[in-house]
Design a protein around this motif. Sequence first.
Motif, PDB file in Angstrom:
ATOM      1  N   TYR A  78       2.456  -1.227   9.158  1.00 29.64           N
ATOM      2  CA  TYR A  78       2.389   0.195   9.512  1.00 29.64           C
ATOM      3  C   TYR A  78       3.551   0.974   8.910  1.00 29.64           C
ATOM      4  CZ  TYR A  78       3.533   4.246  12.439  1.00 29.64           C
ATOM      5  OH  TYR A  78       3.911   5.485  12.873  1.00 29.64           O
ATOM      6  N   GLU A  79       4.754   0.423   9.010  1.00 31.15           N
ATOM      7  CA  GLU A  79       5.929   1.118   8.482  1.00 31.15           C
ATOM      8  C   GLU A  79       5.872   1.239   6.961  1.00 31.15           C
ATOM      9  OE1 GLU A  79       9.177  -1.071  10.124  1.00 31.15           O
ATOM     10  OE2 GLU A  79       9.148   0.048  12.028  1.00 31.15           O
ATOM     11  N   LYS A  80       5.335   0.227   6.280  1.00 29.62           N
ATOM     12  CA  LYS A  80       5.186   0.298   4.825  1.00 29.62           C
ATOM     13  C   LYS A  80       4.160   1.359   4.424  1.00 29.62           C
ATOM     14  CE  LYS A  80       6.469  -4.494   3.767  1.00 29.62           C
ATOM     15  NZ  LYS A  80       5.990  -5.809   3.269  1.00 29.62           N
ATOM     16  N   VAL A  81       3.060   1.441   5.174  1.00 30.99           N
ATOM     17  CA  VAL A  81       2.051   2.466   4.904  1.00 30.99           C
ATOM     18  C   VAL A  81       2.643   3.850   5.134  1.00 30.99           C
ATOM     19  CG1 VAL A  81      -0.148   3.447   5.675  1.00 30.99           C
ATOM     20  CG2 VAL A  81       0.084   0.976   5.412  1.00 30.99           C
ATOM     21  N   SER A  82       3.378   4.014   6.235  1.00 30.84           N
ATOM     22  CA  SER A  82       4.010   5.312   6.542  1.00 30.84           C
ATOM     23  C   SER A  82       4.981   5.721   5.454  1.00 30.84           C
ATOM     24  CB  SER A  82       4.728   5.234   7.898  1.00 30.84           C
ATOM     25  OG  SER A  82       3.819   4.967   8.934  1.00 30.84           O
ATOM     26  N   THR A  83       5.754   4.762   4.960  1.00 28.25           N
ATOM     27  CA  THR A  83       6.694   5.040   3.875  1.00 28.25           C
ATOM     28  C   THR A  83       5.955   5.474   2.621  1.00 28.25           C
ATOM     29  OG1 THR A  83       8.292   3.444   4.733  1.00 28.25           O
ATOM     30  CG2 THR A  83       8.493   4.047   2.409  1.00 28.25           C
ATOM     31  N   TYR A  84       4.880   4.782   2.310  1.00 27.07           N
ATOM     32  CA  TYR A  84       4.070   5.126   1.133  1.00 27.07           C
ATOM     33  C   TYR A  84       3.565   6.563   1.239  1.00 27.07           C
ATOM     34  CZ  TYR A  84       0.343   4.766  -2.383  1.00 27.07           C
ATOM     35  OH  TYR A  84      -0.471   4.965  -3.477  1.00 27.07           O
ATOM     36  N   ILE A  85       3.025   6.938   2.405  1.00 27.77           N
ATOM     37  CA  ILE A  85       2.489   8.290   2.598  1.00 27.77           C
ATOM     38  C   ILE A  85       3.593   9.333   2.453  1.00 27.77           C
ATOM     39  CG2 ILE A  85       1.342   9.849   4.220  1.00 27.77           C
ATOM     40  CD1 ILE A  85      -0.476   7.649   3.191  1.00 27.77           C
ATOM     41  N   GLN A  86       4.743   9.072   3.059  1.00 30.80           N
ATOM     42  CA  GLN A  86       5.837  10.034   3.001  1.00 30.80           C
ATOM     43  C   GLN A  86       6.372  10.199   1.580  1.00 30.80           C
ATOM     44  OE1 GLN A  86       7.131  12.090   5.350  1.00 30.80           O
ATOM     45  NE2 GLN A  86       5.436  11.414   6.643  1.00 30.80           N
ATOM     46  N   VAL A  87       6.516   9.100   0.847  1.00 28.16           N
ATOM     47  CA  VAL A  87       7.018   9.181  -0.522  1.00 28.16           C
ATOM     48  C   VAL A  87       5.989   9.842  -1.439  1.00 28.16           C
ATOM     49  CG1 VAL A  87       7.698   7.816  -2.543  1.00 28.16           C
ATOM     50  CG2 VAL A  87       8.572   7.214  -0.273  1.00 28.16           C
ATOM     51  N   ALA A  88       4.715   9.540  -1.214  1.00 35.36           N
ATOM     52  CA  ALA A  88       3.664  10.058  -2.087  1.00 35.36           C
ATOM     53  C   ALA A  88       3.477  11.563  -1.939  1.00 35.36           C
ATOM     54  CB  ALA A  88       2.350   9.332  -1.807  1.00 35.36           C
ATOM     55  N   ASP A  89       3.526  12.080  -0.702  1.00 37.88           N
ATOM     56  CA  ASP A  89       3.218  13.505  -0.535  1.00 37.88           C
ATOM     57  C   ASP A  89       3.926  14.168   0.644  1.00 37.88           C
ATOM     58  OD1 ASP A  89       1.811  12.672   1.749  1.00 37.88           O
ATOM     59  OD2 ASP A  89       0.007  12.363   0.577  1.00 37.88           O
TER      60      ASP A  89
END
Length: 473
Positions: free
Chosen positions: A319-330
């Motif tokens: 979950y934390e990796k997905v959240s990081t991906y979303i935040q970095v992406a957009d």
Amino acid sequence: MGKTKNYCYGICLLSSIVINILFSINLYIGGGGGALQRGEKKHEIVYRPSLTWTEKAAAEAEAVAAVSCSGHGRAYLDSLISYGQTVCECYTCYSGIDCSEFSPGCSADADGGDPIFLEPFWMQKAEDSAIVVSGWHRMSYSYAGYTSMSTMSLEVEKYIHKIHSIVGNAITEGRYLVFGIGSSQLLSAAVYALSSQNSSSPSNVVATIPYYPMYEAQTLFFNSEDFEFKGDTKSWKLNNATNNMDVIEFVTSPNNPDGELKTSVIGGKTIYDHAYFWPHFTPIPAPSDHDFMIFTLSKLTGHAGARFGWAVIKDKDVYEKVSTYIQVADLGISKDTQLRVLKLLKVAVEDDGKQLFKFAYDKMRQRWDRLTSVFSKSTRFSIQKRDPLHCNFFNETRLPSPAYAWVKCEREEEDNCHAVLEAGKIIGRTGSTYKAKDRYVRLSLIKSQDDFDLLMLRLTELVSLENGNIESI
């Protein structure tokens, strides 16, 4: 004298009544009257019948909504303006300033997946689903503690939980919820989060044919050292039966394009794409409780343009990796998008979802019935078979209502079914798009009523020529 006295009393009484009426109007409605005014109690909002800054916005929206476009198109606030008039955006095969001109020789376009079939439902719910947003609405980026942004996210999350619970697929305790720009962004975020992140041994990404092409396209596009696409699950399993390799498997259930409820072939790290896991596309036979599941608003309410999806995740680190991906992406999901999603979900859960899901299921079921009636008269073409299943939401056995028809050309010499249908003025999506044989074609059943009616007309014409040949069409 008595008459004069009575006359004076009458004037005074009448004046008193008028003054009291005016006072009451001023007290309860407001003399200069804005649309909303704060009361003395904290957070209390007193509604006034007169509007201020919203009047123009409301008038513009109402004016555009009143443009009929002959029922074969729509006008929008962001549509083009020509000579002071809003230009209609016409459905396929219709044209003219008001979309009243039909092109008789036009091909039925059954290629795309726009869920416009739900448009009539939302037209009935225009008042409940509308939003008016001021120019200063939530201008900031930040979360900054308990800001209105985080509060709105929590409200959206609450209604997502509610719609899942209504459907009979409640999100179990201890799961994490994360939002993304549609399911597409969440697919790539999922692969990133589940990958080994070890360039010496990248994760192998697989899916079962026929599979949604974005799985392969995104994996190849990002060209990461941490993962690589390896194709079909069954072929991969056959060739690597003795190898203990890191595998990420996409499972689309119901499947796009054939609507089949799928399960994992390999096991282990699995991403369940549940874009179509709603009662209008498939019976919900049992709750889905997998480690990583992806859903999307586009196939739930039909609002594909909102680009909003969510993932339900079991593991906190993932979950934390997905959240990081979303935040970095957009930097997260637009606040305006979340506001619209919140409004739509509130309508969707009304009457425990019965209004939305009954409307949507009835529409899709009627379309499937019409489609199967045409194909039942053919030996040249066939479509996928779907069996009735018990649905948790409707609490009864339900017949199939898939989003797409997976058409097969049965004649041995017709191995390019897309070309066969195209010659019959039907545009579908080739089987090879889904890594299947081109003997198959996907036809969309979720577009506008005009699109579907024309598809039925062209299919009927094609099947009526069963004993002829393709050149005669």
